[in-house]
Design a protein around this motif. Sequence first.
Motif, PDB file in Angstrom:
ATOM      1  N   ARG A 114       0.989  -1.257  -0.250  1.00  0.00           N
ATOM      2  CA  ARG A 114       0.202   0.159   0.116  1.00  0.00           C
ATOM      3  C   ARG A 114       0.832   1.167   0.075  1.00  0.00           C
ATOM      4  O   ARG A 114       0.267   1.932  -0.800  1.00  0.00           O
ATOM      5  N   LEU A 115       2.183   1.143   0.805  1.00  0.00           N
ATOM      6  CA  LEU A 115       2.763   2.594   0.680  1.00  0.00           C
ATOM      7  C   LEU A 115       3.593   3.102  -0.598  1.00  0.00           C
ATOM      8  O   LEU A 115       3.497   3.904  -0.790  1.00  0.00           O
ATOM      9  N   ILE A 116       3.563   1.640  -1.601  1.00  0.00           N
ATOM     10  CA  ILE A 116       3.842   2.121  -2.683  1.00  0.00           C
ATOM     11  C   ILE A 116       3.095   3.064  -3.674  1.00  0.00           C
ATOM     12  O   ILE A 116       3.147   3.489  -4.411  1.00  0.00           O
ATOM     13  N   ASP A 117       1.073   2.773  -3.778  1.00  0.00           N
ATOM     14  CA  ASP A 117       0.375   3.130  -3.849  1.00  0.00           C
ATOM     15  C   ASP A 117       0.561   4.848  -3.772  1.00  0.00           C
ATOM     16  O   ASP A 117       0.194   5.881  -4.136  1.00  0.00           O
ATOM     17  N   TYR A 118       1.231   5.519  -2.181  1.00  0.00           N
ATOM     18  CA  TYR A 118       0.899   6.753  -2.164  1.00  0.00           C
ATOM     19  C   TYR A 118       3.226   7.240  -2.237  1.00  0.00           C
ATOM     20  O   TYR A 118       2.521   8.383  -1.783  1.00  0.00           O
ATOM     21  N   GLY A 119       3.431   6.176  -3.425  1.00  0.00           N
ATOM     22  CA  GLY A 119       4.804   7.178  -3.551  1.00  0.00           C
ATOM     23  C   GLY A 119       5.273   7.235  -2.513  1.00  0.00           C
ATOM     24  O   GLY A 119       6.962   7.675  -2.782  1.00  0.00           O
ATOM     25  N   TYR A 120       6.163   5.537  -1.645  1.00  0.00           N
ATOM     26  CA  TYR A 120       6.779   5.380  -0.705  1.00  0.00           C
ATOM     27  C   TYR A 120       7.064   4.088  -1.550  1.00  0.00           C
ATOM     28  O   TYR A 120       6.354   3.287  -1.504  1.00  0.00           O
ATOM     29  N   HIS A 121       8.825   4.135  -1.864  1.00  0.00           N
ATOM     30  CA  HIS A 121       9.461   2.308  -1.327  1.00  0.00           C
ATOM     31  C   HIS A 121       8.894   1.995  -0.428  1.00  0.00           C
ATOM     32  O   HIS A 121       9.256   2.375   0.894  1.00  0.00           O
ATOM     33  N   PRO A 122       8.617   0.702   0.205  1.00  0.00           N
ATOM     34  CA  PRO A 122       8.763   0.226   1.290  1.00  0.00           C
ATOM     35  C   PRO A 122       9.607  -0.047   1.845  1.00  0.00           C
ATOM     36  O   PRO A 122      10.677  -0.503   1.232  1.00  0.00           O
ATOM     37  N   PRO A 123       9.312  -0.112   3.353  1.00  0.00           N
ATOM     38  CA  PRO A 123      11.030  -0.565   4.000  1.00  0.00           C
ATOM     39  C   PRO A 123      11.539  -2.508   3.821  1.00  0.00           C
ATOM     40  O   PRO A 123      10.469  -3.005   2.618  1.00  0.00           O
ATOM     41  N   THR A 124      12.393  -2.346   3.852  1.00  0.00           N
ATOM     42  CA  THR A 124      12.802  -4.012   3.594  1.00  0.00           C
ATOM     43  C   THR A 124      11.622  -4.848   5.053  1.00  0.00           C
ATOM     44  O   THR A 124      11.393  -4.061   6.050  1.00  0.00           O
ATOM     45  N   VAL A 125      10.671  -5.336   4.497  1.00  0.00           N
ATOM     46  CA  VAL A 125      10.124  -6.979   5.032  1.00  0.00           C
ATOM     47  C   VAL A 125      10.506  -8.222   5.291  1.00  0.00           C
ATOM     48  O   VAL A 125      11.782  -8.463   4.544  1.00  0.00           O
TER      49      VAL A 125
ATOM     50  N   LEU B 144      -2.405   2.311   8.673  1.00  0.00           N
ATOM     51  CA  LEU B 144      -3.335   1.730   9.354  1.00  0.00           C
ATOM     52  C   LEU B 144      -4.561   1.666  10.456  1.00  0.00           C
ATOM     53  O   LEU B 144      -5.396   1.228  10.236  1.00  0.00           O
ATOM     54  N   GLN B 145      -4.687   3.067   9.348  1.00  0.00           N
ATOM     55  CA  GLN B 145      -6.396   3.459   9.748  1.00  0.00           C
ATOM     56  C   GLN B 145      -7.113   2.263   8.498  1.00  0.00           C
ATOM     57  O   GLN B 145      -8.230   1.778   8.782  1.00  0.00           O
ATOM     58  N   GLU B 146      -6.203   2.522   7.578  1.00  0.00           N
ATOM     59  CA  GLU B 146      -7.706   2.018   6.569  1.00  0.00           C
ATOM     60  C   GLU B 146      -7.303   0.655   6.337  1.00  0.00           C
ATOM     61  O   GLU B 146      -8.323   0.216   6.288  1.00  0.00           O
ATOM     62  N   ALA B 147      -6.112  -0.265   6.720  1.00  0.00           N
ATOM     63  CA  ALA B 147      -6.653  -1.461   7.457  1.00  0.00           C
ATOM     64  C   ALA B 147      -7.679  -1.530   8.576  1.00  0.00           C
ATOM     65  O   ALA B 147      -8.087  -2.801   8.116  1.00  0.00           O
ATOM     66  N   LYS B 148      -8.095  -0.749   9.164  1.00  0.00           N
ATOM     67  CA  LYS B 148      -9.360  -1.200  10.685  1.00  0.00           C
ATOM     68  C   LYS B 148     -10.376  -0.817   9.184  1.00  0.00           C
ATOM     69  O   LYS B 148     -11.439  -1.786   9.960  1.00  0.00           O
ATOM     70  N   GLU B 149     -10.356   0.207   8.716  1.00  0.00           N
ATOM     71  CA  GLU B 149     -11.278   0.200   7.975  1.00  0.00           C
ATOM     72  C   GLU B 149     -12.053  -0.047   6.727  1.00  0.00           C
ATOM     73  O   GLU B 149     -12.745  -0.856   5.902  1.00  0.00           O
ATOM     74  N   ASN B 150     -11.064  -0.139   5.809  1.00  0.00           N
ATOM     75  CA  ASN B 150     -11.100  -1.251   4.307  1.00  0.00           C
ATOM     76  C   ASN B 150      -9.762  -1.929   4.174  1.00  0.00           C
ATOM     77  O   ASN B 150      -8.725  -1.484   3.411  1.00  0.00           O
ATOM     78  N   PRO B 151      -9.389  -2.980   4.827  1.00  0.00           N
ATOM     79  CA  PRO B 151      -8.110  -3.362   4.382  1.00  0.00           C
ATOM     80  C   PRO B 151      -8.624  -3.952   2.711  1.00  0.00           C
ATOM     81  O   PRO B 151      -6.957  -4.187   2.548  1.00  0.00           O
ATOM     82  N   GLN B 152      -9.533  -3.961   1.943  1.00  0.00           N
ATOM     83  CA  GLN B 152      -9.217  -4.592   1.001  1.00  0.00           C
ATOM     84  C   GLN B 152      -8.455  -3.449  -0.209  1.00  0.00           C
ATOM     85  O   GLN B 152      -7.738  -3.978  -0.843  1.00  0.00           O
ATOM     86  N   LEU B 153      -8.231  -2.647   0.041  1.00  0.00           N
ATOM     87  CA  LEU B 153      -7.380  -1.365  -0.599  1.00  0.00           C
ATOM     88  C   LEU B 153      -6.119  -1.622   0.101  1.00  0.00           C
ATOM     89  O   LEU B 153      -5.286  -1.632  -1.137  1.00  0.00           O
ATOM     90  N   LEU B 154      -5.974  -2.216   1.414  1.00  0.00           N
ATOM     91  CA  LEU B 154      -4.320  -2.902   0.797  1.00  0.00           C
ATOM     92  C   LEU B 154      -3.988  -3.925   0.045  1.00  0.00           C
ATOM     93  O   LEU B 154      -3.606  -4.015  -0.698  1.00  0.00           O
TER      94      LEU B 154
END
Lengths: 485, 444
Positions: A405-416, A450-460
Amino acid sequence: MKTAPGASGLIMNEPLLWEKGKKGRKGMSIPAADVPLATPEAALAGAGPDFPDLSEIDVIRHYTRLSQWNFGVDTGLYPLGSCTMKYNPKTNEKQAATPAIAAAHPMLDDEYVQGTLRIMYELQQYLINITGMAAATLQPSAGAQGELTGMLIFDAYHKSKGSKRNKILIPDTAHGTNPASAALCGYKPVPVASNAEGMLDVETVKALMDEETAGIMVTNPNTLGLFEENIRAVAEIVHAKGGLVYGDGANMNAIMGIVDLSKCGVDVMHLNLHKTFSTPHGGGGPGAGPVCVVEKLARFLPIPHVKKDGDTYRLDWDNPDSIGRVHGYHGNYGVLVKAYSYILSMGAANLKKASQLAVLNANYIKERLKGALHLPYDRPCMHECVFSDEKQHELKVATLDIAKRLIDYGYHPPTVYFPLVVHGAIMIEPTETECKEDIDQFIDTILLILQEAKENPQLLYDAPVMAKRKRLDETLAARKPCLCG
Amino acid sequence: MRYLPHTEEEIAEMLATVGSDSLEGLFDTIPADCRMTGEIELPPAMTEWQLDDHMAGISAQMKVTTCHKVMVGAGIYHHFVPESIRTLASRSEFLTAYTPYQPEMAQGTLQGIFEYQTLTARLLGMDVANASIYDGGAALAEALLMGLRINKKRKKIGVSKGIHPHHRQVVRTYLQATEFEIVELPIGADGRTDLGELADHGELAAVAIQSPNFLGVIEDLTQAGVAIHETGAIFITSFTEPLAYGLVKNPGECGADIVCGEGQSLGLSRSFGGPGLGMFACKDAFTRNMPGRLVGETVDRDGRRGFVLTLSTREQHIRREKATSNICSNQGICAMMAGMYMASLGGTGLRELAQLNFSKAEYMKAELKKAGAEIVFDSPTFNEFLVRFPKDFETTRKKLFDEGIVAGLKVGKYYPQLKDCYLFCTTETVTKADIDKVVQEVSR
């Protein structure tokens, strides 16, 4: 909150190279023959490869479009923990491309190439001064080859003492390259569990260290972003049994001007110039992994080694104890020049400041996010902080979903999912070159997700939707490998 | 400092959030006896303009400049590199990206490397090529280790003395702490690897031959392959001048199982020998034994073509000490540049350029012979060849240097029996006039 940088623009489609072009096109000029054309005897002659023929603009558009599907540190925040994606200064590129340096041939006599030898000599000296070690080689092409060089030095040292050891201690927080590098020297890795604080435990090391063990490989700061506070005591135990201490210097960017590695008891260490010293990662490489050693191990360093006699630089080939060569020439030389350029631009005070600000940025993120994400080791960190997705389990949202989901906001994700000691790890390393506003915006974006995760996890689950491609099927790629078009 | 964006005010705000009273306070967990006392000893920081001047000074210390014609190859070659490649490779989306661990935002690198792998496989006549290894030396060491993994009951490997001496040194370094033994195979009077005594060395896991070899000679790989396969060994071929395969049979056609080599020739500058490009390819059957990263094709959730890093179960981050290699990075941007170079040349251009290189060397060999020099080996060569001069060549060589030509490399350091011989290299960057100048000095 300000608008996050992610947006969809007009991104072009582009086929594979061989799906383009027409026979007979050419993308570069080839000189006319000024000598009679000759051909090899028929038995040796081949037909030449089946390459597509493209014009110069075909090639330019192809790769320009490809580049637009990529994300680099010049594009935006790249908080990839353990990888240190700090800004790559442009002057470094210019210096490495200095015509006489870029055209230097590595097989010429020393007298013809004093300039390129001088850079090597001075860079060696700078790295020695930065680490506190006594001697250095610039040959290893990357951190992993530096580790191999270090392990070969371990082996040579033990041989010089008349012994061949067969085990090596490797903490569970180590990089995967550590055990693989040690295995090439016939060392069986013995895992060392970290303690509840995420650190090496003196008693654990004492119980494992014996006279069949060549030594220990320690990453310090470790991959949890913590400084190994017991390093001196650990080193004493290892030394007492005749072993050596290897320092994986991948995280040197946190402690420049602050820690003296030789005082920590480290005998051999590598540096990743593409991390600490700002050289670009190039989408995978080239890196550079110089190795620094204490005085008693200097005689084992690879040959040739640059020396200075008066005002003259020369390559010293004459060292019977050397482990030999690890590179065809002098390592990834162009990368060395970039690191040299960085060190000269920074000077001592700014290198120290860079470490301080890298640590400040990481601790700031840790403090601001620790309410929202689980922080398994709540201690002051160095250059990176490691969270996990534990708090999101009940929402059925995993680390990977947050990352995508971070990608959609224009960030490279951290190491996972690394380090392995933290289940569902999210490892964030902002580096010192990110300013507070950008870090605040990144933190706000994570909180929003993390708010989206609560409200609309499908976005993630659906993310990313703004990138060139949606989630790619990695299982299919491995099950039915298609490695060649 | 322009790379450090924090203002004093921001630092104060952030420290307050963190709960530390100073920047030094952030390091309180570090024991006093681990600390550096005093400042790092370094020259004072330079501005961008001071650094330019400093580098200009270093540049001036180079006796060999871009004005010289360097007729030396020996593993690193001077070819024209079009500006388009430098421009494309400096695009920061490529240059400042990390390893493509998040494939959705790294499709540029991934497709580019997939294309590099494909063009490499086609050039070498192999089924699969990886995303590259550090350099030619490391690639050879990795190829031999791979041969030992495939033929795991055998403990010896054979390495031709025609292989670049530095690459052989890297192999020795990599294997020194193992139980494996290296057998060096001699060069015959024709400049080719002498495989006559191959059977005397017992069971070799793999045998490596370089073609064109260090002395410029094109080996008879087909025949060598038959002899090597008869012994049950894996047949490895290496190279330092991949351009040759635009004109001569590629290693795959000659039966090679693994092909590796230095790819600097394909669009990279000489840069004192690095960064280069370790090219690495093999037959399908051996893919899972191959070291290094691989990019593979797949689809995204919408079924569209995309690319990812794949088969990582071979690699160190998953397999740890049981990995096929400890290698982690590849030569990323260098592999991209080689892809760009191969794409720019195309099949037609590659052939034309290869023929031009071959022809320049043939011309120079013929002219030197006329001038009384001896071309040491009769065997065919590509763009390098070994010369013995009738009288001492050093004075002439110095004179030529003053006229802007670096005339050949003395090879005695590597081959004592050839101590009076010089290895010359003529690529498309050397003109007929340059060659004639050397010949003229030799004739005097």
